[in-house]
Design a protein around this motif. Structure first.
Motif, PDB file in Angstrom:
ATOM      1  N   TYR A  90       0.819  -1.217   0.000  1.00 34.19           N
ATOM      2  CA  TYR A  90       0.000   0.000   0.000  1.00 34.19           C
ATOM      3  C   TYR A  90       0.850   1.264   0.000  1.00 34.19           C
ATOM      4  CZ  TYR A  90      -3.779   3.062   1.745  1.00 34.19           C
ATOM      5  OH  TYR A  90      -4.718   4.051   1.924  1.00 34.19           O
ATOM      6  N   LEU A  91       1.989   1.191   0.690  1.00 31.57           N
ATOM      7  CA  LEU A  91       2.837   2.383   0.800  1.00 31.57           C
ATOM      8  C   LEU A  91       4.290   1.993   1.002  1.00 31.57           C
ATOM      9  CD1 LEU A  91       3.680   2.519   4.028  1.00 31.57           C
ATOM     10  CD2 LEU A  91       1.408   3.482   4.267  1.00 31.57           C
ATOM     11  N   THR A  92       5.172   2.984   0.872  1.00 33.55           N
ATOM     12  CA  THR A  92       6.565   2.791   1.267  1.00 33.55           C
ATOM     13  C   THR A  92       6.910   3.858   2.295  1.00 33.55           C
ATOM     14  OG1 THR A  92       8.832   2.440   0.487  1.00 33.55           O
ATOM     15  CG2 THR A  92       7.646   4.281  -0.519  1.00 33.55           C
ATOM     16  N   PHE A  93       7.708   3.472   3.292  1.00 36.83           N
ATOM     17  CA  PHE A  93       8.147   4.435   4.298  1.00 36.83           C
ATOM     18  C   PHE A  93       9.477   5.043   3.853  1.00 36.83           C
ATOM     19  CE2 PHE A  93       5.425   1.635   6.843  1.00 36.83           C
ATOM     20  CZ  PHE A  93       4.631   2.569   7.478  1.00 36.83           C
ATOM     21  N   THR A  94       9.590   6.364   4.044  1.00 38.97           N
ATOM     22  CA  THR A  94      10.818   7.069   3.681  1.00 38.97           C
ATOM     23  C   THR A  94      11.245   7.951   4.853  1.00 38.97           C
ATOM     24  OG1 THR A  94       9.562   8.950   2.834  1.00 38.97           O
ATOM     25  CG2 THR A  94      10.102   7.208   1.253  1.00 38.97           C
ATOM     26  N   SER A  95      12.459   8.467   4.776  1.00 41.83           N
ATOM     27  CA  SER A  95      12.935   9.389   5.817  1.00 41.83           C
ATOM     28  C   SER A  95      13.529  10.622   5.155  1.00 41.83           C
ATOM     29  CB  SER A  95      14.027   8.717   6.657  1.00 41.83           C
ATOM     30  OG  SER A  95      13.448   7.815   7.557  1.00 41.83           O
ATOM     31  N   PRO A  96      13.494  11.756   5.846  1.00 38.71           N
ATOM     32  CA  PRO A  96      14.111  12.962   5.272  1.00 38.71           C
ATOM     33  C   PRO A  96      15.603  12.734   5.019  1.00 38.71           C
ATOM     34  CG  PRO A  96      12.857  13.504   7.258  1.00 38.71           C
ATOM     35  CD  PRO A  96      12.918  12.015   7.183  1.00 38.71           C
TER      36      PRO A  96
END
Ligand code: ATR
Length: 498
Positions: A199-205
């Motif tokens: 459903y989604l992918t997690f990312t970081s700044p």
């Protein structure tokens, strides 16, 4: 389409606000990791009004998460207190709330009820830092039963763990879920969410602490991997090796694919060995792979049709499919030769462009084999010099070249084989940047000096040759050129201009 979610792991809400602002318009969701806040970590409190204002001002829907230490978060209090805090906050306007799948129902019941009645979707999650649970598909299905969004974050402790993960993805086709593998081995799961139907992918700044190991920055995900465009049916390319995550090949290949307006994505895959490669290939369906250390020899048994170069060099760096067959090529050889021919003003496609030339090859290691094959194929007479002369003898024998020891005693012989001098040892590269493998040899200025080292861009040997008036060439062009040859084999099209 799979959504880009930014993990907000600031130590206060104004830091999180800053992160949200800096990615405005380029993310779809954000996960507010309240366990990272200093106030909660140090004093055990959260200012509800501030959270409410944060949620109200957010430009994207938010996930409420208070992650426990056992799941990689910072929350150290009791489960009772954590769930009570979730209950205080859940109806402040969050779109999702993350609740673990192992919570006692007596504990989580009230907060679930509150969430559902406030229109908040529950993400029913679990984290496995040791491996892939045997019942991954069943657990995900179970966790989605009440209309919740199931999330499974697993770990590949060995690359063979990719298999149960990918098999579960197959079983779960059409099921809404979040599935990912943490860490370097799972890097590809952060990019291929559309293919894996997550459903989604997690990312970081890009700036600041990563929310979890393996997170990419949203901009890099989009610019390097064309995340917004990837479709389920796009051909899959990549690089296999160990180490491989720092490779620059994804940048080159994805750039060329994009410029050519071709569907396809190129991703790094960190593998521990090739024991289960066939099954991984079956599950992912690679259209083309760059193969790097330590698999260049080990990949050969997996090929239906190794090229002459692969057979004679004994190494394959390009795996690709053509008309249903698995082909293997060694693009290091043409990658080495083409820039040399270009510099010498010779045609790339002539039969034996180096006919009549006498060349010295310094080194008799793995990289030297491809170079020697290319030189001999192109018609050159080659002298191989190596510290361990037995290795030079053996290599020269195999390819019909001459051999001698790398040392002052070979100075005169080298002068005879001096049209082109090719350096293929590790001398000149860190930690031997200051070393010159042929410091006994004085350049006349007529030689063409080619050092296949690309870092540093100019080795001490190249500098010395240039000072004597020689033309020189470093290894960077070879690296690019071998990638271009791969791209042509992968896609059937030349690398776009410019
Ligand atoms: P690669 O696959 O990168 O070619 P390799 O197979 O280990 O790596 O080969 C390294 C090459 O650098 C060899 O030719 C090696 O010489 P030996 O065969 O005598 O070991 C050469 N090399 C490495 N360190 C060297 C040194 N200090 N002096 C001379 N040659 C060196």
């Amino acid at each position: 389409m799979s959504l880009i979610t930014l993990c907000l792991t600031g130590t206060d809400l104004s830091a999180d606000r800053g992160y949200l602002k800096s990615y405005e318009g380029r993310i779809d969701l954000a996960e507010l990791r309240l366990d990272c806040l200093d106030s909660l970590r140090k004093k055990g409190t959260v200012n509800t009004d501030e959270v409410e204002a944060f949620v109200r001002d957010s430009s994207v829907p938010l996930i409420l998460t208070i992650r426990r230490t056992a799941d990689g978060g910072f929350y150290r209090g009791s489960e009772k207190d954590r769930i009570a805090l979730m209950a205080d906050l859940v109806s402040l306007g969050f779109a999702y709330a993350d609740l673990e799948d192992d919570l006692e129902s007596t504990l989580s019941g009230p907060v679930e009820k509150l969430a559902r009645s406030s229109g908040v979707r529950i993400i029913r999650s679990f984290h496995d830092f040791r491996g892939v649970p045997e019942d991954l598909a069943e657990r995900i299905r179970r966790n989605g039963e009440k209309g919740d969004l199931p999330k499974g974050a697993v770990t590949f402790s060995h690359s063979r763990d990719m298999i149960p993960f990918l098999e579960a993805c197959r079983k779960l086709e059409g099921v809404e879920k979040i599935l990912l593998a943490m860490g370097e081995r799972g890097f590809f799961t952060r990019i291929l969410t559309e293919k894996l139907q997550s459903y989604l992918t997690f990312t970081s700044p890009a700036e600041g602490a990563a929310g979890a190991s393996g997170h990419l920055d949203p901009d890099l995900l989009v610019s390097r991997y064309r995340y917004r465009e990837i479709r389920n049916d796009w051909p899959l390319f990549g690089i296999i090796g160990n180490p491989v995550i720092q490779s620059r090949s994804p940048e080159l290949h994805n750039g060329w694919l994009e410029k050519s307006r071709l569907p396809g994505v190129y991703v790094p895959f960190l593998l521990d060995d090739l024991a289960d490669f066939s099954r991984i290939d079956e599950l992912l369906g690679f259209q083309g792979l760059s193969v790097t250390i330590p698999f260049k020899e080990k990949i050969i048994p997996f090929l239906d049709s190794p090229s002459e170069g692969v057979r004679r060099i004994g190494a394959c760096n390009t795996f690709y499919r053509k008309d249903g067959a698995v082909m293997g090529e060694n693009s290091d050889a043409p990658g080495f030769l083409y820039p040399l021919l270009d510099r010498l003003g010779l045609e790339r496609d002539s039969e034996r462009p180096l006919e009549g030339m006498k060349c010295t090859l310094i080194g008799a290691g793995g990289a030297s084999r491809g170079v020697l094959f290319a030189l001999v194929q192109a018609g050159a007479n080659v002298l191989v010099l190596n510290r361990t002369v037995e290795k030079a003898d053996k290599l020269a024998d195999e390819f019909g070249a001459r051999a001698a020891v790398l040392g002052p005693e070979s100075k005169e012989l080298m002068r005879e084989y001096n049209h082109v001098i090719v350096q293929t040892t590790s001398m000149g590269m860190a930690p031997m940047e200051e070393r010159d493998p042929v410091d006994f040899y004085h350049f006349s200025g007529e030689e063409f000096l080619y050092d296949i080292i690309y870092k540093p861009a100019e080795t001490v040997l190249m500098k010395r040759a240039a000072r004597s008036g020689c033309r020189t060439l470093g290894g960077w062009e070879m690296l690019r050129e071998q990638g271009k040859v791969q791209f042509e084999l992968f896609t059937g099209l030349p690398v776009p201009k410019g």
